[in-house]
Write an enzyme that holds these catalytic residues in place. Structure first.
Site, short mmCIF file in Angstrom:
data_model
loop_
_atom_site.label_atom_id
_atom_site.label_comp_id
_atom_site.label_asym_id
_atom_site.label_seq_id
_atom_site.Cartn_x
_atom_site.Cartn_y
_atom_site.Cartn_z
CG ASN A 164 -0.47 -0.33 2.50
OD1 ASN A 164 0.50 -1.06 2.62
ND2 ASN A 164 -1.08 0.22 3.53
CD GLU B 31 -1.36 4.62 4.55
OE1 GLU B 31 -0.85 5.42 5.35
OE2 GLU B 31 -2.05 3.65 4.91
CD GLU C 106 -5.26 -6.00 -1.24
OE1 GLU C 106 -4.77 -4.84 -1.19
OE2 GLU C 106 -5.90 -6.50 -0.31
CB CYS D 212 -8.64 -4.76 -3.78
SG CYS D 212 -7.58 -3.34 -3.43
N1 THU Z 1 -5.26 -1.47 2.43
C1 THU Z 1 -4.71 -2.30 1.49
O1 THU Z 1 -3.57 -2.11 1.05
N2 THU Z 1 -5.46 -3.32 1.02
C2 THU Z 1 -6.75 -3.58 1.41
O2 THU Z 1 -7.39 -4.45 0.84
C3 THU Z 1 -7.35 -2.81 2.50
C4 THU Z 1 -6.57 -1.65 2.99
C5 THU Z 1 -4.47 -0.35 2.91
C6 THU Z 1 -5.00 1.00 2.52
C7 THU Z 1 -4.45 1.87 3.60
O3 THU Z 1 -3.14 2.28 3.20
C8 THU Z 1 -4.32 0.97 4.80
O4 THU Z 1 -4.42 -0.36 4.31
C9 THU Z 1 -5.39 1.20 5.85
O5 THU Z 1 -6.66 1.13 5.31
#
Ligand code: THU
Length: 163
Positions: free
Chosen positions: A61, A63, A74, A114
């Site tokens: 992820n 941000e 994902e 996702c």
């Molecule tokens: N996040 C993911 O990377 N995948 C998911 O399926 C759910 C959430 C990330 C997004 C954000 O950076 C952090 O987790 C908290 O929501």
């Protein structure tokens, strides 16, 4: 008429039930989760997928201080794979998370966005993508992405050319 949808999945903790490739995907998902850019949520997610040529693509992820700009692990992995290898099938994807501020009690499932993307990848390649969700206590295996999202959005006519 009342209808019911059932979802079939395997739940285990026995690593012996997994193939060598599946274990490798899980290791790569953990490794890439560790390098996620998640300073705001401090919730690191890692995804590792394998293509039909046995190439492994990972994503974590990403941000941003403008929160909605961020993207899930994902989709980073899936879009990378489709961008680099648009004609290769995705066979399996392993997904895991590391929470820095609390203890995770179960494997994390992909968010709705996702799931929608996973399903379109399946439809595009016309074969199933196996999903492996895991943490240190549990491994969940689903045969395909479609089972993750009943009544997903699908409208083939959007692809039609205007007359
Ligand atoms: N996040 C993911 O990377 N995948 C998911 O399926 C759910 C959430 C990330 C997004 C954000 O950076 C952090 O987790 C908290 O929501």
């Amino acid at each position: 008429m009342k209808r019911k949808i059932e979802i079939e999945y395997i739940e285990t903790i026995d690593l012996e039930q997994l193939s060598k490739i599946e274990k490798e995907l899980m290791t790569k998902a953990i490794n890439v989760a560790n390098t996620a850019y998640a300073p705001y949520s401090e919730f690191n997610v890692g995804a590792a997928l394998i293509l039909e040529n046995d190439k492994i693509i990972t994503g974590n992820n990403q941000e941003n201080s403008s929160f909605p700009c961020g993207i899930c692990a994902e989709r980073v992995a899936l879009f990378s794979a489709n961008s680099m290898y648009p004609n290769l099938e995705i066979k399996k994807i392993a997904i895991t998370a590391i929470a820095n501020n609390f203890i995770l009690t179960h494997p994390v499932g992909p968010c709705g966005l996702c799931r929608q993307v996973l399903i379109e990848c399946e439809e595009r390649q016309n074969t199933e993508i196996e999903i492996i969700l895991f943490d240190s206590n549990k491994i969940i295996k689903l045969q395909n992405a479609k089972s993750l999202l009943p009544f997903y959005f699908k409208e083939d006519q959007l692809k039609r050319k205007k007359p």
